[in-house]
Design an enzyme around this catalytic site. Structure first.
Site, PDB file in Angstrom:
ATOM      1  N   ASP A   1     102.260   7.064  96.532  1.00 47.59           N
ATOM      2  CA  ASP A   1     102.818   5.732  96.295  1.00 47.59           C
ATOM      3  C   ASP A   1     101.761   4.659  96.582  1.00 47.59           C
ATOM      4  O   ASP A   1     101.636   3.679  95.847  1.00 47.59           O
ATOM      5  CB  ASP A   1     104.039   5.508  97.195  1.00 47.59           C
ATOM      6  CG  ASP A   1     105.053   6.631  97.052  1.00 47.59           C
ATOM      7  OD1 ASP A   1     105.538   6.836  95.934  1.00 47.59           O
ATOM      8  OD2 ASP A   1     105.316   7.324  98.058  1.00 47.59           O
TER       9      ASP A   1
ATOM     10  N   HIS B   1     109.710   7.940 101.445  1.00 48.98           N
ATOM     11  CA  HIS B   1     109.130   8.314 100.148  1.00 48.98           C
ATOM     12  C   HIS B   1     110.293   8.500  99.170  1.00 48.98           C
ATOM     13  O   HIS B   1     110.797   9.593  98.967  1.00 48.98           O
ATOM     14  CB  HIS B   1     108.296   9.594 100.234  1.00 48.98           C
ATOM     15  CG  HIS B   1     107.945  10.108  98.867  1.00 48.98           C
ATOM     16  ND1 HIS B   1     107.097   9.432  98.020  1.00 48.98           N
ATOM     17  CD2 HIS B   1     108.367  11.192  98.165  1.00 48.98           C
ATOM     18  CE1 HIS B   1     107.011  10.088  96.875  1.00 48.98           C
ATOM     19  NE2 HIS B   1     107.772  11.158  96.942  1.00 48.98           N
TER      20      HIS B   1
HETATM   21  P1  NAX Z   1     107.350  23.264  91.641  1.00 44.04           P
HETATM   22  O1  NAX Z   1     108.785  23.515  91.422  1.00 44.04           O
HETATM   23  O2  NAX Z   1     106.380  23.365  90.506  1.00 44.04           O
HETATM   24  O3  NAX Z   1     106.808  24.245  92.773  1.00 44.04           O
HETATM   25  C1  NAX Z   1     107.492  24.448  93.968  1.00 44.04           C
HETATM   26  C2  NAX Z   1     107.128  25.828  94.456  1.00 44.04           C
HETATM   27  O4  NAX Z   1     107.701  25.986  95.743  1.00 44.04           O
HETATM   28  C3  NAX Z   1     107.671  26.951  93.577  1.00 44.04           C
HETATM   29  O5  NAX Z   1     106.609  27.832  93.236  1.00 44.04           O
HETATM   30  C4  NAX Z   1     108.714  27.624  94.479  1.00 44.04           C
HETATM   31  O6  NAX Z   1     108.769  29.024  94.263  1.00 44.04           O
HETATM   32  C5  NAX Z   1     108.179  27.290  95.852  1.00 44.04           C
HETATM   33  N1  NAX Z   1     109.186  27.308  96.931  1.00 44.04           N
HETATM   34  C6  NAX Z   1     110.481  26.932  96.880  1.00 44.04           C
HETATM   35  N2  NAX Z   1     111.064  27.126  98.064  1.00 44.04           N
HETATM   36  C7  NAX Z   1     110.126  27.616  98.884  1.00 44.04           C
HETATM   37  C8  NAX Z   1     110.122  28.053 100.235  1.00 44.04           C
HETATM   38  N3  NAX Z   1     111.240  28.010 100.964  1.00 44.04           N
HETATM   39  N4  NAX Z   1     108.969  28.518 100.761  1.00 44.04           N
HETATM   40  C9  NAX Z   1     107.848  28.592 100.022  1.00 44.04           C
HETATM   41  N5  NAX Z   1     107.788  28.220  98.730  1.00 44.04           N
HETATM   42  C10 NAX Z   1     108.911  27.743  98.173  1.00 44.04           C
HETATM   43  O7  NAX Z   1     107.267  21.819  92.333  1.00 44.04           O
HETATM   44  P2  NAX Z   1     106.023  20.848  92.476  1.00 44.04           P
HETATM   45  O8  NAX Z   1     105.915  19.983  91.286  1.00 44.04           O
HETATM   46  O9  NAX Z   1     104.827  21.625  92.898  1.00 44.04           O
HETATM   47  O10 NAX Z   1     106.524  19.905  93.660  1.00 44.04           O
HETATM   48  C11 NAX Z   1     106.708  20.395  94.966  1.00 44.04           C
HETATM   49  C12 NAX Z   1     107.440  19.388  95.824  1.00 44.04           C
HETATM   50  O11 NAX Z   1     106.679  18.199  95.955  1.00 44.04           O
HETATM   51  C13 NAX Z   1     108.794  18.952  95.282  1.00 44.04           C
HETATM   52  O12 NAX Z   1     109.733  18.949  96.338  1.00 44.04           O
HETATM   53  C14 NAX Z   1     108.543  17.528  94.835  1.00 44.04           C
HETATM   54  O13 NAX Z   1     109.720  16.746  94.859  1.00 44.04           O
HETATM   55  C15 NAX Z   1     107.544  17.082  95.854  1.00 44.04           C
HETATM   56  N6  NAX Z   1     106.744  15.887  95.547  1.00 44.04           N
HETATM   57  C16 NAX Z   1     106.467  15.041  96.547  1.00 44.04           C
HETATM   58  C17 NAX Z   1     105.656  13.938  96.385  1.00 44.04           C
HETATM   59  C18 NAX Z   1     105.347  13.028  97.525  1.00 44.04           C
HETATM   60  O14 NAX Z   1     104.686  12.025  97.279  1.00 44.04           O
HETATM   61  N7  NAX Z   1     105.773  13.270  98.753  1.00 44.04           N
HETATM   62  C19 NAX Z   1     105.071  13.616  95.066  1.00 44.04           C
HETATM   63  C20 NAX Z   1     105.054  14.775  94.133  1.00 44.04           C
HETATM   64  C21 NAX Z   1     106.250  15.675  94.196  1.00 44.04           C
HETATM   65  O15 NAX Z   1     107.287  15.089  93.462  1.00 44.04           O
END
Ligand code: NAX
Length: 328
Positions: free
Chosen positions: A159, A187
């Site tokens: 952000d 966030h």
């Molecule tokens: P993806 O859905 O591409 O990847 C998430 C991965 O996490 C998947 O491979 C899944 O198998 C794995 N996963 C799920 N539960 C798990 C667990 N308990 N232990 C280990 N692995 C697990 O998501 P992606 O685009 O990579 O985003 C990941 C996270 O970042 C999301 O929650 C998203 O909302 C968050 N974000 C946060 C941001 C921030 O600024 N704080 C910005 C970017 C993003 O939106």
């Protein structure tokens, strides 16, 4: 040579993981002379795609990458880690209530908090990216009693970077001219990128832009809805820019802050600036690369105070709902 810094990444086979791992392994996070070891943590269905990612890491022949662990076992995954980057979480699906989402992710972060507490290196620092990142971070912290509170962070750097670029483009200056941009609060779209405190070329950003209507009515919603705008264009959520913000956050926390400058990251509040105590909220910080502190003495006007209070009220509510869901 130096011993490696061991870094756990959860959700390592996801979109952000795919952009992040290569930057850590190439030396962009800890520098060109610092070996790194990666502990990659996925849930079972993620382990096969993770194998593919690890083959690609192998095929980069990164000189700094000393070891890669792939696991769905949290004790193994967090064993001896100096940094835990908690990226994985369960996304909100159609028809899912916010309370359900907070409850589901809450359970994940209880388990991860405990596993970090019991297995990580003594100096471990934790950065939570997986949403809702502020509340997930608080839950993990609450379940890791041996780890000092000042080691826990959640990410608002994306952000901050988005806000800096919007201001730079409006002012027609390089983005490096924009400093002291604090994002306050959660966030979420309620976060407040503080254009009154920000500087452009060392002068007040609000004065340099000279258009409060644009700042309030165009800039603020633009930054708040940037994630949705990217999904609309790309058909997928921001990943490379999110991974970049993870690198920026860790670099900002491990290198001395430039004199007179600061960055923002979500940390446990102790009532600074009238923020409620006991939430993980975004605040202006500076560091010597080891110890960090909340920047003191920023003058906030009524508009800023209201925006910050609204975002923190949302966090207080999220905390309540999440902890109730965990008990229920
Ligand atoms: P993806 O859905 O591409 O990847 C998430 C991965 O996490 C998947 O491979 C899944 O198998 C794995 N996963 C799920 N539960 C798990 C667990 N308990 N232990 C280990 N692995 C697990 O998501 P992606 O685009 O990579 O985003 C990941 C996270 O970042 C999301 O929650 C998203 O909302 C968050 N974000 C946060 C941001 C921030 O600024 N704080 C910005 C970017 C993003 O939106």
């Amino acid at each position: 040579s130096k011993p490696p810094i061991r870094v756990a990444v959860t959700g390592a086979a996801g979109q952000i993981g795919y952009a992040l791992l290569f930057r850590i392994a190439s030396g962009q996070m800890f520098g060109p002379d610092q070996p790194v070891a990666l502990n990659l943590i996925e849930i079972e269905p993620g382990l096969k795609p993770l194998q593919g990612v690890v083959m690609e890491l192998d095929d980069c022949a990164f000189p700094l990458l000393t070891e890669v662990v792939q696991t769905s076992d949290l004790a193994e995954g967090f064993k001896g880690v100096n940094w835990a980057l908690l990226v994985g979480s369960v996304p909100r699906k159609a028809g899912m209530e916010r309370a359900d989402l907070l409850g589901i992710n809450g359970k994940i972060f209880v388990g991860q908090g405990k596993a970090i507490n019991d297995n990580a290196a003594k100096d471990v620092r934790i950065l939570v990216v997986g949403n809702p990142c502020n509340t997930n971070c608080l839950i993990a912290k609450e379940h890791a009693p041996d780890i000092p509170a000042d080691r826990w962070f959640a990410m608002t750097r994306l952000d901050e970077n988005r806000a800096k670029t919007q201001l730079a483009q409006k002012a027609g200056v390089p983005v490096s001219e924009v400093t002291n941009l604090c994002v306050w609060g959660n966030h979420s779209p309620s976060m407040y990128p503080d254009f009154y405190t920000a500087k452009i070329g060392g002068k007040s950003a609000a004065e340099v832009i000279g258009d409060e209507a644009w700042l309030k009515e165009t800039f603020l919603p633009k930054v708040g809805k940037r994630g949705a705008e990217i999904i609309g264009a790309r058909g997928a959520s921001s990943a490379a820019s999110a991974a970049n913000a993870v690198v920026d956050t860790v670099v900002a926390l491990t290198t001395p802050t430039a004199p007179g400058s600061f960055t923002s990251v979500c940390v446990l509040s102790n009532g600074e600036y009238g923020v409620p105590e006991g939430i993980i909220t975004s605040l202006p910080i500076r560091t010597d690369g080891n110890k960090w502190e909340v920047v003191k003495g920023i003058q906030l006007n009524e508009f800023s105070k209201e925006k910050i209070a609204a975002s923190n009220a949302e966090l207080t509510e999220e905390k309540k709902v999440a902890f109730e869901a965990l008990q229920g």
